[in-house]
Design a protein around this motif. Structure first.
Motif, PDB file in Angstrom:
ATOM      1  N   ILE A  22       8.045  52.639   5.034  1.00  0.00           N
ATOM      2  CA  ILE A  22       9.322  53.349   4.986  1.00  0.00           C
ATOM      3  C   ILE A  22      10.441  52.451   5.501  1.00  0.00           C
ATOM      4  O   ILE A  22      10.326  51.851   6.582  1.00  0.00           O
ATOM      5  CB  ILE A  22       9.262  54.630   5.847  1.00  0.00           C
ATOM      6  N   ASP A  23      11.515  52.356   4.748  1.00  0.00           N
ATOM      7  CA  ASP A  23      12.722  51.665   5.185  1.00  0.00           C
ATOM      8  C   ASP A  23      13.555  52.663   5.992  1.00  0.00           C
ATOM      9  O   ASP A  23      14.126  53.598   5.430  1.00  0.00           O
ATOM     10  CB  ASP A  23      13.504  51.156   3.977  1.00  0.00           C
ATOM     11  N   VAL A  24      13.621  52.488   7.290  1.00  0.00           N
ATOM     12  CA  VAL A  24      14.215  53.497   8.177  1.00  0.00           C
ATOM     13  C   VAL A  24      15.720  53.612   7.975  1.00  0.00           C
ATOM     14  O   VAL A  24      16.258  54.701   7.772  1.00  0.00           O
ATOM     15  CB  VAL A  24      13.892  53.166   9.649  1.00  0.00           C
ATOM     16  N   PHE A  75      19.195  36.482  -5.474  1.00  0.00           N
ATOM     17  CA  PHE A  75      18.936  37.699  -4.711  1.00  0.00           C
ATOM     18  C   PHE A  75      20.241  38.254  -4.173  1.00  0.00           C
ATOM     19  O   PHE A  75      21.268  37.564  -4.103  1.00  0.00           O
ATOM     20  CB  PHE A  75      17.934  37.443  -3.579  1.00  0.00           C
ATOM     21  N   ASP A  76      20.190  39.535  -3.805  1.00  0.00           N
ATOM     22  CA  ASP A  76      21.362  40.210  -3.261  1.00  0.00           C
ATOM     23  C   ASP A  76      20.874  41.288  -2.310  1.00  0.00           C
ATOM     24  O   ASP A  76      19.684  41.385  -2.012  1.00  0.00           O
ATOM     25  CB  ASP A  76      22.207  40.809  -4.386  1.00  0.00           C
ATOM     26  N   GLU A  77      21.785  42.137  -1.844  1.00  0.00           N
ATOM     27  CA  GLU A  77      21.404  43.187  -0.912  1.00  0.00           C
ATOM     28  C   GLU A  77      20.362  44.117  -1.534  1.00  0.00           C
ATOM     29  O   GLU A  77      20.435  44.423  -2.722  1.00  0.00           O
ATOM     30  CB  GLU A  77      22.635  44.017  -0.514  1.00  0.00           C
ATOM     31  N   PRO A  78      19.381  44.564  -0.753  1.00  0.00           N
ATOM     32  CA  PRO A  78      18.385  45.505  -1.284  1.00  0.00           C
ATOM     33  C   PRO A  78      19.017  46.791  -1.785  1.00  0.00           C
ATOM     34  O   PRO A  78      20.110  47.187  -1.371  1.00  0.00           O
ATOM     35  CB  PRO A  78      17.484  45.760  -0.075  1.00  0.00           C
ATOM     36  N   TRP A  79      18.293  47.472  -2.671  1.00  0.00           N
ATOM     37  CA  TRP A  79      18.722  48.757  -3.212  1.00  0.00           C
ATOM     38  C   TRP A  79      18.273  49.929  -2.348  1.00  0.00           C
ATOM     39  O   TRP A  79      18.698  51.058  -2.573  1.00  0.00           O
ATOM     40  CB  TRP A  79      18.138  48.953  -4.609  1.00  0.00           C
ATOM     41  N   SER A  80      17.377  49.677  -1.410  1.00  0.00           N
ATOM     42  CA  SER A  80      16.750  50.794  -0.695  1.00  0.00           C
ATOM     43  C   SER A  80      17.741  51.545   0.168  1.00  0.00           C
ATOM     44  O   SER A  80      18.657  50.968   0.772  1.00  0.00           O
ATOM     45  CB  SER A  80      15.590  50.283   0.165  1.00  0.00           C
ATOM     46  N   ARG A  81      17.554  52.863   0.234  1.00  0.00           N
ATOM     47  CA  ARG A  81      18.366  53.760   1.055  1.00  0.00           C
ATOM     48  C   ARG A  81      17.560  54.190   2.280  1.00  0.00           C
ATOM     49  O   ARG A  81      16.340  54.036   2.309  1.00  0.00           O
ATOM     50  CB  ARG A  81      18.749  55.005   0.253  1.00  0.00           C
ATOM     51  N   PRO A  82      18.213  54.740   3.288  1.00  0.00           N
ATOM     52  CA  PRO A  82      17.465  55.245   4.452  1.00  0.00           C
ATOM     53  C   PRO A  82      16.392  56.241   4.028  1.00  0.00           C
ATOM     54  O   PRO A  82      16.652  57.195   3.300  1.00  0.00           O
ATOM     55  CB  PRO A  82      18.555  55.924   5.292  1.00  0.00           C
ATOM     56  N   GLY A  83      15.179  56.001   4.466  1.00  0.00           N
ATOM     57  CA  GLY A  83      14.061  56.885   4.137  1.00  0.00           C
ATOM     58  C   GLY A  83      13.326  56.535   2.875  1.00  0.00           C
ATOM     59  O   GLY A  83      12.301  57.152   2.557  1.00  0.00           O
ATOM     60  N   ASP A  84      13.807  55.557   2.094  1.00  0.00           N
ATOM     61  CA  ASP A  84      13.073  55.137   0.900  1.00  0.00           C
ATOM     62  C   ASP A  84      11.722  54.552   1.294  1.00  0.00           C
ATOM     63  O   ASP A  84      11.566  54.002   2.398  1.00  0.00           O
ATOM     64  CB  ASP A  84      13.878  54.101   0.118  1.00  0.00           C
ATOM     65  N   ARG A 121       5.379  51.862  14.237  1.00  0.00           N
ATOM     66  CA  ARG A 121       6.784  51.473  14.195  1.00  0.00           C
ATOM     67  C   ARG A 121       6.865  49.950  14.318  1.00  0.00           C
ATOM     68  O   ARG A 121       6.302  49.358  15.240  1.00  0.00           O
ATOM     69  CB  ARG A 121       7.554  52.122  15.338  1.00  0.00           C
ATOM     70  N   ILE A 122       7.525  49.320  13.380  1.00  0.00           N
ATOM     71  CA  ILE A 122       7.690  47.870  13.399  1.00  0.00           C
ATOM     72  C   ILE A 122       9.151  47.587  13.724  1.00  0.00           C
ATOM     73  O   ILE A 122      10.047  47.822  12.900  1.00  0.00           O
ATOM     74  CB  ILE A 122       7.292  47.257  12.049  1.00  0.00           C
ATOM     75  N   ASP A 123       9.381  47.140  14.938  1.00  0.00           N
ATOM     76  CA  ASP A 123      10.745  46.877  15.384  1.00  0.00           C
ATOM     77  C   ASP A 123      11.357  45.753  14.572  1.00  0.00           C
ATOM     78  O   ASP A 123      10.658  44.874  14.045  1.00  0.00           O
ATOM     79  CB  ASP A 123      10.761  46.517  16.869  1.00  0.00           C
ATOM     80  N   ALA A 124      12.688  45.775  14.472  1.00  0.00           N
ATOM     81  CA  ALA A 124      13.401  44.744  13.722  1.00  0.00           C
ATOM     82  C   ALA A 124      12.976  43.351  14.182  1.00  0.00           C
ATOM     83  O   ALA A 124      12.802  43.095  15.381  1.00  0.00           O
ATOM     84  CB  ALA A 124      14.901  44.924  13.903  1.00  0.00           C
ATOM     85  N   ALA A 125      12.776  42.449  13.226  1.00  0.00           N
ATOM     86  CA  ALA A 125      12.458  41.040  13.467  1.00  0.00           C
ATOM     87  C   ALA A 125      11.051  40.826  14.007  1.00  0.00           C
ATOM     88  O   ALA A 125      10.760  39.792  14.605  1.00  0.00           O
ATOM     89  CB  ALA A 125      13.491  40.396  14.391  1.00  0.00           C
ATOM     90  N   THR A 126      10.153  41.810  13.797  1.00  0.00           N
ATOM     91  CA  THR A 126       8.771  41.655  14.250  1.00  0.00           C
ATOM     92  C   THR A 126       7.828  41.943  13.091  1.00  0.00           C
ATOM     93  O   THR A 126       8.253  42.281  11.986  1.00  0.00           O
ATOM     94  CB  THR A 126       8.451  42.600  15.416  1.00  0.00           C
ATOM     95  N   ALA A 127       6.520  41.830  13.364  1.00  0.00           N
ATOM     96  CA  ALA A 127       5.486  42.165  12.390  1.00  0.00           C
ATOM     97  C   ALA A 127       4.334  42.829  13.122  1.00  0.00           C
ATOM     98  O   ALA A 127       4.221  42.737  14.351  1.00  0.00           O
ATOM     99  CB  ALA A 127       5.013  40.932  11.640  1.00  0.00           C
ATOM    100  N   LEU A 128       3.477  43.499  12.381  1.00  0.00           N
ATOM    101  CA  LEU A 128       2.349  44.217  12.969  1.00  0.00           C
ATOM    102  C   LEU A 128       1.179  44.177  12.001  1.00  0.00           C
ATOM    103  O   LEU A 128       1.356  44.301  10.786  1.00  0.00           O
ATOM    104  CB  LEU A 128       2.741  45.672  13.248  1.00  0.00           C
ATOM    105  N   GLU A 156      16.642  59.892  11.712  1.00  0.00           N
ATOM    106  CA  GLU A 156      15.482  60.748  11.506  1.00  0.00           C
ATOM    107  C   GLU A 156      14.679  60.265  10.307  1.00  0.00           C
ATOM    108  O   GLU A 156      15.216  60.000   9.230  1.00  0.00           O
ATOM    109  CB  GLU A 156      15.939  62.189  11.286  1.00  0.00           C
ATOM    110  N   LEU A 157      13.378  60.148  10.493  1.00  0.00           N
ATOM    111  CA  LEU A 157      12.501  59.737   9.402  1.00  0.00           C
ATOM    112  C   LEU A 157      12.296  60.886   8.425  1.00  0.00           C
ATOM    113  O   LEU A 157      12.380  62.055   8.810  1.00  0.00           O
ATOM    114  CB  LEU A 157      11.141  59.303   9.953  1.00  0.00           C
ATOM    115  N   PRO A 158      11.995  60.572   7.161  1.00  0.00           N
ATOM    116  CA  PRO A 158      11.629  61.647   6.243  1.00  0.00           C
ATOM    117  C   PRO A 158      10.345  62.301   6.724  1.00  0.00           C
ATOM    118  O   PRO A 158       9.512  61.655   7.374  1.00  0.00           O
ATOM    119  CB  PRO A 158      11.433  60.929   4.913  1.00  0.00           C
TER     120      PRO A 158
END
Length: 741
Positions: free
Chosen positions: A164-166, A292-301, A144-151, A131-133
């Motif tokens: 938004i990072d889903v 670099f390392d894994e992003p800090w973003s959480r779902p909905g950030d 909506r930008i599907d994984a591995a695509t651009a718009l 669920e999105l925020p």
């Protein structure tokens, strides 16, 4: 068969996989949360801080089955829970009353959050999208930008773009071009080098310096909100060469995706697009290598940006699955566009612990008055505060405090009501000062240490009654730590309630502060008269007379001058500001910002968290050893044994330095005696009253004697050095005759 030993799990706080059987919600004071319930579901309501009444309403298909209850109560313990299990389809609503804490009530009980945990009888479908925020306003576009695509998409000047990072930990490259220049046949897009040069930051953040520019130094987007605080503008969007060099020729990549999306706008293709790489976690290490390392973003950030011109934009959901850029699992990105007529507050997200819910930067109760006086606003510990005031400036504000009077907003100080029969025992066990000696109406300055003697924070403790205290520190974590210690010690008759949002405060400092406030502060016969308040004492009174705004006035401050702090409910803050500024006009009262405050507190030898101390620094090394009465405080407290050892075998101590010449030192500069480093600068400023550059320095005890000559290292510490001498500090009024006067 021998079972393989269990491997320790990598800790990634706040980023655990979704549990299809469990949902969590938070209810803030004055708000409510509604959740649908199905047969067999179990709803648990938790009161984390204690003493918080909840209103529970459950409605089923049959109105006759409606249920209304009040959960918890005035003295419910911290962590209290109530659980209901439903037998039929229903809807539950949990509300928290927004009761205003009384400043005059020594048994004040500020409202606090509740937590809801819903255990589902049946799991949600595993393929159900996250669920999105909720939207920040009514969107004019949802993409909506599907994984591995651009718009690609277009945005008008003034409109807002929310990326938004889903699912969390997903990089999203962002491009923006001036639509007007494209119409002229000229390609002008975001330029990270120009932006870093103009802003002085690796990447802009919300606030005064929050814009991204093109190569002609024209602003294209402004950063309005950022719930992550970790992005990249150093590298390129992923490209074919990167994957081929890594052994993955033909791998889908953001650059090729962008090239396809931008062809219709006449934008030339590139082999690698320089982009604002949102949520991408990069940094330069001590050897200036890009890591670099894994992003800090959480779902909905999300990141919210405002278009400074008509733009052609492009966003990607990065396809990188060969390294930590997307935690090895590319997921979707969602973009919302909002109308230019909408207004959104600028904010950065803060989390008191890695697992805590993010809180956006907020304004203090005095903001309506302060923002009318200055545009120089900066983010400070989760609040917006003035760095200086228009038509004044730090130097003028400084001299106003030293010679007349100044008023400053210190509302971001974190306040906690420590209440109950075990309140004194908890504070006695967690702060270094002897709380048992604290009288009613008295304030004491103390250190708060961990088991190794390192400082968690410094604080002041107010005694409002036999079992009522107010703890005032600089860090929101203080309340978490106090509750943890209460649990560890088995003190179940103490409540630590966060009252920061119920008490905002200004400091009125300077030689004229007593005369200025004398006619404003009324105190009842049960309290000390304002004019009789001595240093580190307080009184509960009212503004002007017995019908006025309730307030607490304390003879405390952070300037090294005679001064007071006035504490009120945020709703009363503008009226207090108006009254103080009106009364201060004959005395030359001047508003004062953070820049001038830093000059004042360094001259006065007052330490600051993150600069002069941290959890690796003990109070003796921080220059506040007087807060640790190891001989006269017989009760044990956290860190006592470590502090006994540290005091017996000191390695470093805080000293004052006077620098030769006119070049200042800076926090983190190394201090040398010959080839060897013997200290580090913790705080530094140009002292207007001394007309010298001064600094606080954590020095090896062997070189801490007054008169010792050292050198402050600049550049690499060896190529350039500033001669300096160890001197007595505080630099200004070392015997503190002025605040005691």
């Amino acid at each position: 068969m021998t079972q393989a030993p269990e491997r320790p799990r990598l800790l990634v706080p706040g980023l655990l996989p979704r549990d299809p059987m469990r949902e969590r919600y938070r209810v803030r004071p004055g708000g409510s949360t509604t959740v649908p319930l199905h047969p067999g579901d179990r709803l648990t309501v938790t009161d984390p801080q204690g003493r918080q009444t909840a209103e529970l309403t459950v409605r089923g298909a049959d109105p006759a089955d409606a249920r209304d209850e009040r959960l918890f109560g005035e003295w419910s313990p911290a962590g209290a829970t109530e659980t209901i299990t439903v037998a039929a389809e229903a809807v539950a609503r949990v509300a928290v009353p927004d009761t205003r804490m009384s400043v005059a009530d020594p048994d004040a009980n500020p409202p606090s959050d509740l937590l809801l945990e819903l255990h589902r009888a049946a799991p949600r479908p595993s393929d159900e999208p996250r669920e999105l925020p909720p939207p920040l306003a009514e969107p004019v576009a949802e993409l909506r930008i599907d994984a591995a695509t651009a718009l690609s998409y277009q945005v008008k000047a003034g409109q807002y773009v929310q990326v938004i990072d889903v699912e969390g930990r997903q990089c999203s490259d962002f491009l923006a071009f001036s639509a007007r220049r494209l119409d002229d046949g000229v390609e002008r897009g975001l330029d990270s080098t120009t932006t870093r040069y103009l802003m002085g930051n690796a990447y802009p953040q919300p606030g005064l310096f929050g814009k991204f520019y093109d190569e002609d130094a024209q602003p294209l987007v402004e950063i309005v909100r950022d719930t992550v605080g970790r992005h990249d503008t150093f590298g390129l969007a992923c490209n074919a060469k990167y994957y081929a060099d890594m052994g993955y020729p033909g791998h889908v990549n953001c650059t090729d995706n962008f090239n396809r999306q931008l062809r219709g706008y006449g934008i030339a293709e590139r082999a690698g697009w320089p982009a604002l790489n949102l949520f991408y976690n990069t940094a330069f290490d001590a050897n200036n290598l890009l890591v670099f390392d894994e992003p800090w973003s959480r779902p909905g950030d999300y990141v919210l940006m405002r278009a400074s011109a008509d733009l052609v934009c492009a966003s990607s959901a990065c396809p990188d699955d060969i390294d930590p850029a997307n935690a090895w699992v590319p997921t979707d990105i969602h973009v919302r566009v909002y109308d230019a007529e909408r207004k959104f507050s600028m904010a950065i997200a803060h989390r008191v612990t890695p697992d805590a819910e993010a809180r956006l930067t907020r304004e203090t109760g005095f903001a309506p008055r302060i923002t009318a006086l200055t545009r120089q606003i900066t983010e400070y510990r989760g609040y917006w505060l003035p760095s200086s005031f228009d038509n004044h400036g730090p130097t003028e504000e400084y001299w106003a405090c030293r010679e007349r009077a100044a008023v400053m907003d210190l509302s971001p100080l974190r306040k906690f009501e420590v209440l109950g029969p075990d309140a004194e025992a908890l504070l006695q066990a967690t702060v270094t000062r002897n709380i048992r000696k604290l009288s009613h109406g008295q304030v004491v300055y103390s250190a708060v240490c961990n088991e190794t003697g390192g400082m968690i924070d410094d604080c002041t403790v107010f005694r409002l009654g036999d079992t009522n205290f107010r703890f005032v520190g600089g860090d929101e974590y203080d309340g978490v730590w106090l509750r943890e210690q209460a649990s560890r010690l088995g003190l179940d008759r103490v409540w630590v309630k966060d009252s920061t949002d119920q008490l905002h405060n200004i400091a009125v400092q300077g030689p004229a502060s007593r005369d200025l406030l004398r006619s404003l502060i009324w105190t009842p016969p049960t309290q000390a008269a304002f004019g009789d308040l001595t240093w580190f004492r307080f009184a509960i009174g009212r503004l002007n007379d017995h019908n006025g705004i309730p307030l607490l006035v304390s003879r405390t401050g952070y300037s090294g001058e005679l001064g007071y702090e006035l504490w009120v409910h945020p709703a009363d803050a503008p009226a207090l500001w108006d009254a103080v500024t009106a009364a201060g006009e004959p005395h030359g009262l001047t508003p004062l910002g953070l820049d001038a405050l830093d000059m004042l507190r360094i001259e006065a030898g007052l330490v600051f968290a993150g600069y002069d101390f941290d959890d690796q620094t003990d109070p003796f090394e921080a220059g506040i050893g007087f807060t640790v009465p190891l001989k006269t405080k017989e009760d044990d407290f956290v860190g006592r044994e470590a502090l006994l050892e540290r005091k017996a075998h000191p390695q470093r101590t805080l000293v004052g330095l006077e620098l030769a010449g006119n070049e200042p030192a800076a926090h983190g500069d190394c201090v040398h005696l010959g080839r060897s480093q013997v200290g580090v600068i913790t705080s530094a400023t140009r002292s207007p009253v001394l007309r010298k550059n001064i600094a606080l320095c954590r020095m090896a005890v062997q070189h801490a004697a007054l008169g010792t000559e050292v050198e402050v290292g600049k550049l690499d510490g060896h190529q350039k050095r500033i001669p300096a001498t160890v001197v007595r500090f505080p630099f200004y009024d070392p015997d503190k005759t002025k605040p005691r006067s």
